[in-house]
Scaffold this active site. Sequence first.
Site, PDB file in Angstrom:
ATOM      1  N   HIS A 307     -20.887   9.072  26.570  1.00  0.00           N
ATOM      2  CA  HIS A 307     -19.782   9.302  27.488  1.00  0.00           C
ATOM      3  C   HIS A 307     -19.554  10.793  27.588  1.00  0.00           C
ATOM      4  O   HIS A 307     -19.691  11.506  26.597  1.00  0.00           O
ATOM      5  CB  HIS A 307     -18.497   8.615  26.971  1.00  0.00           C
ATOM      6  N   ASP A 364     -18.472   0.059  29.296  1.00  0.00           N
ATOM      7  CA  ASP A 364     -19.366  -0.746  30.122  1.00  0.00           C
ATOM      8  C   ASP A 364     -20.430  -1.469  29.323  1.00  0.00           C
ATOM      9  O   ASP A 364     -21.126  -2.331  29.855  1.00  0.00           O
ATOM     10  CB  ASP A 364     -20.012   0.134  31.195  1.00  0.00           C
TER      11      ASP A 364
HETATM   12  N1  ACO Z   1     -29.526   7.183  25.991  1.00  0.00           N
HETATM   13  C1  ACO Z   1     -30.334   8.131  25.418  1.00  0.00           C
HETATM   14  N2  ACO Z   1     -30.016   9.441  25.330  1.00  0.00           N
HETATM   15  C2  ACO Z   1     -28.837   9.824  25.854  1.00  0.00           C
HETATM   16  C3  ACO Z   1     -27.950   8.903  26.448  1.00  0.00           C
HETATM   17  C4  ACO Z   1     -28.335   7.539  26.511  1.00  0.00           C
HETATM   18  N3  ACO Z   1     -27.525   6.627  27.073  1.00  0.00           N
HETATM   19  N4  ACO Z   1     -26.847   9.557  26.884  1.00  0.00           N
HETATM   20  C5  ACO Z   1     -27.028  10.843  26.543  1.00  0.00           C
HETATM   21  N5  ACO Z   1     -28.228  11.016  25.931  1.00  0.00           N
HETATM   22  C6  ACO Z   1     -28.754  12.266  25.353  1.00  0.00           C
HETATM   23  C7  ACO Z   1     -29.281  13.195  26.444  1.00  0.00           C
HETATM   24  O1  ACO Z   1     -30.650  12.978  26.690  1.00  0.00           O
HETATM   25  C8  ACO Z   1     -29.010  14.539  25.817  1.00  0.00           C
HETATM   26  O2  ACO Z   1     -29.987  14.780  24.817  1.00  0.00           O
HETATM   27  P1  ACO Z   1     -30.481  16.299  24.507  1.00  0.00           P
HETATM   28  O3  ACO Z   1     -29.264  17.006  24.010  1.00  0.00           O
HETATM   29  O4  ACO Z   1     -31.555  16.121  23.496  1.00  0.00           O
HETATM   30  O5  ACO Z   1     -30.991  16.839  25.827  1.00  0.00           O
HETATM   31  C9  ACO Z   1     -27.678  14.346  25.077  1.00  0.00           C
HETATM   32  O6  ACO Z   1     -27.655  12.952  24.761  1.00  0.00           O
HETATM   33  C10 ACO Z   1     -26.458  14.693  25.914  1.00  0.00           C
HETATM   34  O7  ACO Z   1     -26.520  13.954  27.122  1.00  0.00           O
HETATM   35  P2  ACO Z   1     -25.933  14.443  28.513  1.00  0.00           P
HETATM   36  O8  ACO Z   1     -26.596  13.690  29.628  1.00  0.00           O
HETATM   37  O9  ACO Z   1     -25.970  15.942  28.578  1.00  0.00           O
HETATM   38  O10 ACO Z   1     -24.421  13.999  28.366  1.00  0.00           O
HETATM   39  P3  ACO Z   1     -23.400  13.893  29.531  1.00  0.00           P
HETATM   40  O11 ACO Z   1     -22.065  14.054  28.908  1.00  0.00           O
HETATM   41  O12 ACO Z   1     -23.764  14.789  30.660  1.00  0.00           O
HETATM   42  O13 ACO Z   1     -23.596  12.393  30.081  1.00  0.00           O
HETATM   43  C11 ACO Z   1     -23.419  10.080  30.377  1.00  0.00           C
HETATM   44  C12 ACO Z   1     -22.774  11.341  29.778  1.00  0.00           C
HETATM   45  C13 ACO Z   1     -23.760  10.297  31.867  1.00  0.00           C
HETATM   46  C14 ACO Z   1     -22.417   8.926  30.299  1.00  0.00           C
HETATM   47  C15 ACO Z   1     -24.709   9.747  29.579  1.00  0.00           C
HETATM   48  O14 ACO Z   1     -24.396   9.548  28.213  1.00  0.00           O
HETATM   49  C16 ACO Z   1     -25.462   8.526  30.132  1.00  0.00           C
HETATM   50  O15 ACO Z   1     -26.276   8.688  31.051  1.00  0.00           O
HETATM   51  N6  ACO Z   1     -25.175   7.299  29.578  1.00  0.00           N
HETATM   52  C17 ACO Z   1     -25.789   6.098  30.096  1.00  0.00           C
HETATM   53  C18 ACO Z   1     -25.067   5.647  31.354  1.00  0.00           C
HETATM   54  C19 ACO Z   1     -23.692   5.061  31.056  1.00  0.00           C
HETATM   55  O16 ACO Z   1     -23.526   4.236  30.179  1.00  0.00           O
HETATM   56  N7  ACO Z   1     -22.717   5.463  31.888  1.00  0.00           N
HETATM   57  C20 ACO Z   1     -21.333   4.943  31.786  1.00  0.00           C
HETATM   58  C21 ACO Z   1     -20.396   6.015  31.391  1.00  0.00           C
HETATM   59  S1  ACO Z   1     -18.786   5.309  31.112  1.00  0.00           S
HETATM   60  C22 ACO Z   1     -18.095   5.109  32.622  1.00  0.00           C
HETATM   61  O17 ACO Z   1     -18.407   5.717  33.603  1.00  0.00           O
HETATM   62  C23 ACO Z   1     -17.040   4.112  32.670  1.00  0.00           C
END
Ligand code: ACO
Length: 428
Positions: A307, A364
């Site tokens: 998140h 979610d």
């Molecule tokens: N699976 C694997 N790796 C992940 C995931 C995941 N679900 N989420 C983040 N990471 C990793 C990234 O690859 C990154 O790794 P790095 O530092 O080695 O490059 C690190 O964790 C940080 O991730 P970011 O994408 O920079 O984090 P951000 O805060 O921008 O994104 C987000 C948050 C979009 C929710 C992300 O965690 C994601 O894509 N999750 C899956 C989709 C999801 O469940 N969305 C619902 C969000 S809740 C809502 O809207 C109600």
Amino acid sequence: MSDNKVVLNYGGNSYEYPIVESTLGDRGIDISKLRDQTGLITLDLGYKNTGATISEITYLDGDKGELYYRGYPIEQIADKSNFTEVMYLLLHGELPTQDQFSKFEAGIKNYNYIADEMKRLIDVFPRSAHPMGVLSSLTSALTAFNPKAVDVNSPSDLDHAAEMLIAKFSHLCAWTYRKKLGLPINHGDNSLNYVENFYRMCFRRPNEEFHLDPVVVGALDKLLILHADHEQNCSTSTVRMVGSAHTGLFASVSAGISALWGPLHGGANQAVIEMLEMIEQDGGDVAKYVEKAKNKDDNFRLMGFGHRVYKNFDPRATIIKKAADDILNSLGIEDKALDIAMQLERVALEDEYFVSRKLYPNVDFYSGIIYRALGIPTEMFTVMFALGRLPGWISQWKEMRLHNDPIGRPRQVYQGAQKRDYIAMNAR
Ligand code: ACO
């Protein structure tokens, strides 16, 4: 040294920027004079450190895993309140008295129908259309049937617009569901409360007597409460941004629906179930998918994990996980997807990759499991989220207009071509 301003030393000069105080959480640096004074702008991709507004609606602390609506902790609200009361709280700032509650509910019921022309609109969509696309179009189309612009200087106009949209939106959500299943549409029934009415519009069959299942209605109510607002998330920021151009309420909300649709935002609840089904069909090897999610050459992510703001746990996920357990038990459903979800949760929560990046299951991860147990098609999950988020969008739109926020218009750091002369096509 003072803690009510920051000093920037740049180009041999010193500039001071005041700190904007908060009642809880992040304080802000007011950089509104930065560009005029220094020629610099701030660059913050994804707005990770940028406060877009000053708000009084929702507070969340991502490190502590706390979420408050108008100061009330989500755990208390989810346990003791109901969705209609939460809508009132978000819109008006205080919990209603019995009289205020009754008037609000009556105001919504006053609009518990939709013009017949709207039905013709839904008829022209193919059944294969994604319900979120249909919902966004229908919400925009509502403007045509309610052409009077909201006078934001009139509290009663604002109240009526909110009540009208809340009432009509539940029809649109139910109708997209009926459309998906090829069922005739149901109209509202004013003898029921908001969630019961929505449930009936979705599930009443033309050829059977209809029974309200209190367990299902209770679960729906809780899910809607948990999604009701979440401060400046992507869809809410979209609603505020669109509305900042003094665009109408319905069109602004329609834009928010499109933002919510994306799999990185509300679309994640659909993506979670699709992912769990894929893992199940592939033999249920959870560890394989955890490895895939960790592999930087693979663009697979564990949907429902991580998140932008919660870097400890998502308090909504804790509440919803219990609700998922309760509803599966009470409906006597055994869901293989839930087993896979539990295994995934276990493996990921012990894995160094997820632990070090503070990636926890979000709301979610579990909501889809409940929707599935209720027999709601996967493509409808994000519509359910939209129904829950509606009072948040309206409250934030209203606040933005009442605070007279200026039109949203970010700047950019340009790295494109320098000025150059046009070359005729035959000379290129
Ligand atoms: N699976 C694997 N790796 C992940 C995931 C995941 N679900 N989420 C983040 N990471 C990793 C990234 O690859 C990154 O790794 P790095 O530092 O080695 O490059 C690190 O964790 C940080 O991730 P970011 O994408 O920079 O984090 P951000 O805060 O921008 O994104 C987000 C948050 C979009 C929710 C992300 O965690 C994601 O894509 N999750 C899956 C989709 C999801 O469940 N969305 C619902 C969000 S809740 C809502 O809207 C109600």
